[in-house]
Design a protein around this motif. Structure first.
Motif, PDB file in Angstrom:
ATOM      1  N   ILE A 186       0.856  -1.184   0.000  1.00  0.00           N
ATOM      2  CA  ILE A 186       0.000   0.000   0.000  1.00  0.00           C
ATOM      3  C   ILE A 186       0.892   1.234   0.000  1.00  0.00           C
ATOM      4  N   LEU A 187       0.770   2.040  -1.041  1.00  0.00           N
ATOM      5  CA  LEU A 187       1.609   3.226  -1.213  1.00  0.00           C
ATOM      6  C   LEU A 187       0.745   4.477  -1.115  1.00  0.00           C
ATOM      7  N   ASP A 188       1.014   5.301  -0.112  1.00  0.00           N
ATOM      8  CA  ASP A 188       0.212   6.503   0.141  1.00  0.00           C
ATOM      9  C   ASP A 188       0.964   7.727  -0.366  1.00  0.00           C
ATOM     10  N   GLU A 189       0.509   8.283  -1.490  1.00  0.00           N
ATOM     11  CA  GLU A 189       1.123   9.445  -2.133  1.00  0.00           C
ATOM     12  C   GLU A 189       2.623   9.233  -2.370  1.00  0.00           C
ATOM     13  N   PRO A 190       3.011   8.143  -3.017  1.00  0.00           N
ATOM     14  CA  PRO A 190       4.445   7.830  -3.150  1.00  0.00           C
ATOM     15  C   PRO A 190       5.221   8.805  -4.014  1.00  0.00           C
ATOM     16  N   THR A 191       4.565   9.501  -4.957  1.00  0.00           N
ATOM     17  CA  THR A 191       5.320  10.382  -5.847  1.00  0.00           C
ATOM     18  C   THR A 191       5.393  11.815  -5.332  1.00  0.00           C
ATOM     19  N   GLN A 192       4.787  12.083  -4.192  1.00  0.00           N
ATOM     20  CA  GLN A 192       4.849  13.430  -3.620  1.00  0.00           C
ATOM     21  C   GLN A 192       6.299  13.784  -3.305  1.00  0.00           C
ATOM     22  N   GLY A 193       6.776  14.887  -3.864  1.00  0.00           N
ATOM     23  CA  GLY A 193       8.146  15.321  -3.612  1.00  0.00           C
ATOM     24  C   GLY A 193       9.173  14.747  -4.560  1.00  0.00           C
ATOM     25  N   LEU A 194       8.751  13.896  -5.493  1.00  0.00           N
ATOM     26  CA  LEU A 194       9.699  13.311  -6.436  1.00  0.00           C
ATOM     27  C   LEU A 194       9.885  14.228  -7.649  1.00  0.00           C
ATOM     28  N   ALA A 195      11.114  14.253  -8.165  1.00  0.00           N
ATOM     29  CA  ALA A 195      11.387  14.958  -9.411  1.00  0.00           C
ATOM     30  C   ALA A 195      10.785  14.169 -10.573  1.00  0.00           C
ATOM     31  N   ASP A 196      10.651  14.840 -11.728  1.00  0.00           N
ATOM     32  CA  ASP A 196      10.037  14.194 -12.886  1.00  0.00           C
ATOM     33  C   ASP A 196      10.755  12.902 -13.259  1.00  0.00           C
ATOM     34  N   SER A 197      12.088  12.912 -13.212  1.00  0.00           N
ATOM     35  CA  SER A 197      12.843  11.710 -13.574  1.00  0.00           C
ATOM     36  C   SER A 197      12.580  10.588 -12.576  1.00  0.00           C
ATOM     37  N   GLU A 198      12.412  10.948 -11.294  1.00  0.00           N
ATOM     38  CA  GLU A 198      12.137   9.951 -10.262  1.00  0.00           C
ATOM     39  C   GLU A 198      10.730   9.391 -10.418  1.00  0.00           C
ATOM     40  N   ILE A 199       9.783  10.225 -10.847  1.00  0.00           N
ATOM     41  CA  ILE A 199       8.427   9.744 -11.096  1.00  0.00           C
ATOM     42  C   ILE A 199       8.425   8.737 -12.248  1.00  0.00           C
ATOM     43  N   THR A 200       9.212   9.021 -13.276  1.00  0.00           N
ATOM     44  CA  THR A 200       9.337   8.076 -14.394  1.00  0.00           C
ATOM     45  C   THR A 200       9.894   6.744 -13.901  1.00  0.00           C
ATOM     46  N   ASP A 201      10.920   6.813 -13.065  1.00  0.00           N
ATOM     47  CA  ASP A 201      11.501   5.583 -12.507  1.00  0.00           C
ATOM     48  C   ASP A 201      10.481   4.855 -11.628  1.00  0.00           C
ATOM     49  N   PHE A 202       9.669   5.617 -10.884  1.00  0.00           N
ATOM     50  CA  PHE A 202       8.653   4.997 -10.032  1.00  0.00           C
ATOM     51  C   PHE A 202       7.624   4.254 -10.879  1.00  0.00           C
ATOM     52  N   LYS A 203       7.181   4.861 -11.967  1.00  0.00           N
ATOM     53  CA  LYS A 203       6.214   4.195 -12.845  1.00  0.00           C
ATOM     54  C   LYS A 203       6.797   2.907 -13.417  1.00  0.00           C
ATOM     55  N   ASN A 204       8.069   2.947 -13.770  1.00  0.00           N
ATOM     56  CA  ASN A 204       8.725   1.726 -14.260  1.00  0.00           C
ATOM     57  C   ASN A 204       8.779   0.661 -13.173  1.00  0.00           C
ATOM     58  N   LEU A 205       9.026   1.085 -11.932  1.00  0.00           N
ATOM     59  CA  LEU A 205       9.065   0.150 -10.804  1.00  0.00           C
ATOM     60  C   LEU A 205       7.709  -0.519 -10.610  1.00  0.00           C
ATOM     61  N   ILE A 206       6.633   0.244 -10.676  1.00  0.00           N
ATOM     62  CA  ILE A 206       5.290  -0.322 -10.502  1.00  0.00           C
ATOM     63  C   ILE A 206       5.010  -1.340 -11.603  1.00  0.00           C
ATOM     64  N   ARG A 207       5.412  -1.018 -12.830  1.00  0.00           N
ATOM     65  CA  ARG A 207       5.210  -1.961 -13.932  1.00  0.00           C
ATOM     66  C   ARG A 207       6.003  -3.242 -13.696  1.00  0.00           C
ATOM     67  N   GLU A 208       7.205  -3.087 -13.118  1.00  0.00           N
ATOM     68  CA  GLU A 208       8.045  -4.252 -12.827  1.00  0.00           C
ATOM     69  C   GLU A 208       7.419  -5.144 -11.755  1.00  0.00           C
ATOM     70  N   LEU A 209       6.781  -4.509 -10.773  1.00  0.00           N
ATOM     71  CA  LEU A 209       6.187  -5.253  -9.663  1.00  0.00           C
ATOM     72  C   LEU A 209       4.831  -5.841 -10.021  1.00  0.00           C
ATOM     73  N   ALA A 210       4.148  -5.237 -10.980  1.00  0.00           N
ATOM     74  CA  ALA A 210       2.777  -5.624 -11.316  1.00  0.00           C
ATOM     75  C   ALA A 210       2.689  -7.107 -11.635  1.00  0.00           C
ATOM     76  N   GLY A 211       1.672  -7.741 -11.068  1.00  0.00           N
ATOM     77  CA  GLY A 211       1.456  -9.173 -11.274  1.00  0.00           C
ATOM     78  C   GLY A 211       2.037 -10.000 -10.153  1.00  0.00           C
ATOM     79  N   ASP A 212       3.279  -9.670  -9.740  1.00  0.00           N
ATOM     80  CA  ASP A 212       3.901 -10.411  -8.636  1.00  0.00           C
ATOM     81  C   ASP A 212       3.454  -9.881  -7.278  1.00  0.00           C
ATOM     82  N   THR A 213       3.215  -8.574  -7.211  1.00  0.00           N
ATOM     83  CA  THR A 213       2.795  -7.932  -5.960  1.00  0.00           C
ATOM     84  C   THR A 213       1.479  -7.213  -6.192  1.00  0.00           C
TER      85      THR A 213
END
Length: 235
Positions: free
Chosen positions: A158-185
């Motif tokens: 459960i992620l509560d506002e995980p991108t708050q305070g992240l730079a644009d590049s970090e948000i892109t990396d976060f979206k990639n991380l979620i895609r990587e985790l999707a299905g397994d978690t």
């Protein structure tokens, strides 16, 4: 099969109805976004799911077992991990030790070090593993907290506002991380950034005034007139 369900979940504070009669189902492996205006009841609903807030009415089920009466720490042991809207890292400890504290809930010995490095690498903080958490930027502290969740290998993250305070590049990396985790978690994502929601969520649940206003795919939610009027600011 549903990993998480609620039935009739409600919470009132001194007469104020924060959450009202919420039925919610989250299948195994799904990425679900929970959105809504400020004050819609999102954090209260998640608090009841995690065991940090006692419901006034209703039930919570995890893996089809009624966990309504279980305290938060026992829900963690069942496989829930919750990252807070406000960072909750230990500021005087190195980033690696913060993650290690979470890892030791399920691992011992050399396995802890391996898991810590893997989790820090997943969120892009491996090079900062020896830096004190309090010296990290706010955005990096958010990522560190996500690593603390990931290292527990949760069944539900459960992620509560995980991108708050992240730079644009970090948000892109976060979206990639979620895609990587999707299905397994299985992931429940409370998020205001609609680009993140549209690009990562399988399904979206919209809360408004403590009640479920709509559920559907990101495209369906974006096209929903009631959601546009209540939250997206159009219509």
């Amino acid at each position: 099969m549903m990993l998480l369900s609620t039935r009739g979940l409600s919470k009132h504070f001194d007469g104020l109805q924060a959450v009202q009669d919420v039925d919610f189902d989250l299948p195994i492996g799904q990425v679900r976004a929970l959105i809504g205006p400020n004050g819609a009841g999102k954090t209260t609903l998640v608090g009841m799911i995690c065991g940090r807030i006692e419901p006034s009415e209703g039930r919570v089920f995890f893996d089809e077992v009624d966990i309504t009466a279980l305290p938060a720490h026992k829900r963690i042991m069942l496989g829930m991990a919750y990252t807070f809207q406000i960072t909750s890292v230990f500021s005087r400890l190195p980033a690696a030790e913060n993650v290690a504290l979470a890892a030791r809930r399920r691992l011992h010995g050399d396995k802890v070090d391996t898991a810590v490095k893997e989790a820090l690498d997943q969120v892009g903080l491996l090079e900062r593993m020896d830096q004190e958490a309090g010296d990290l930027s706010y955005g990096h502290q958010r990522l560190l907290e996500i690593a603390m969740g990931l290292v527990q290998k949760p069944r539900l993250l459960i992620l509560d506002e995980p991108t708050q305070g992240l730079a644009d590049s970090e948000i892109t990396d976060f979206k990639n991380l979620i895609r990587e985790l999707a299905g397994d978690t299985t992931i429940l994502l409370i998020e205001h950034n609609m680009n993140v929601v549209m690009e990562t969520a399988d399904q979206v649940t919209v809360l408004n005034f403590g009640e479920v206003l709509a559920e559907g795919t990101p495209d369906e939610i974006h096209a929903n007139a009631a959601v546009q009027a209540a939250y997206l600011g159009t219509g």
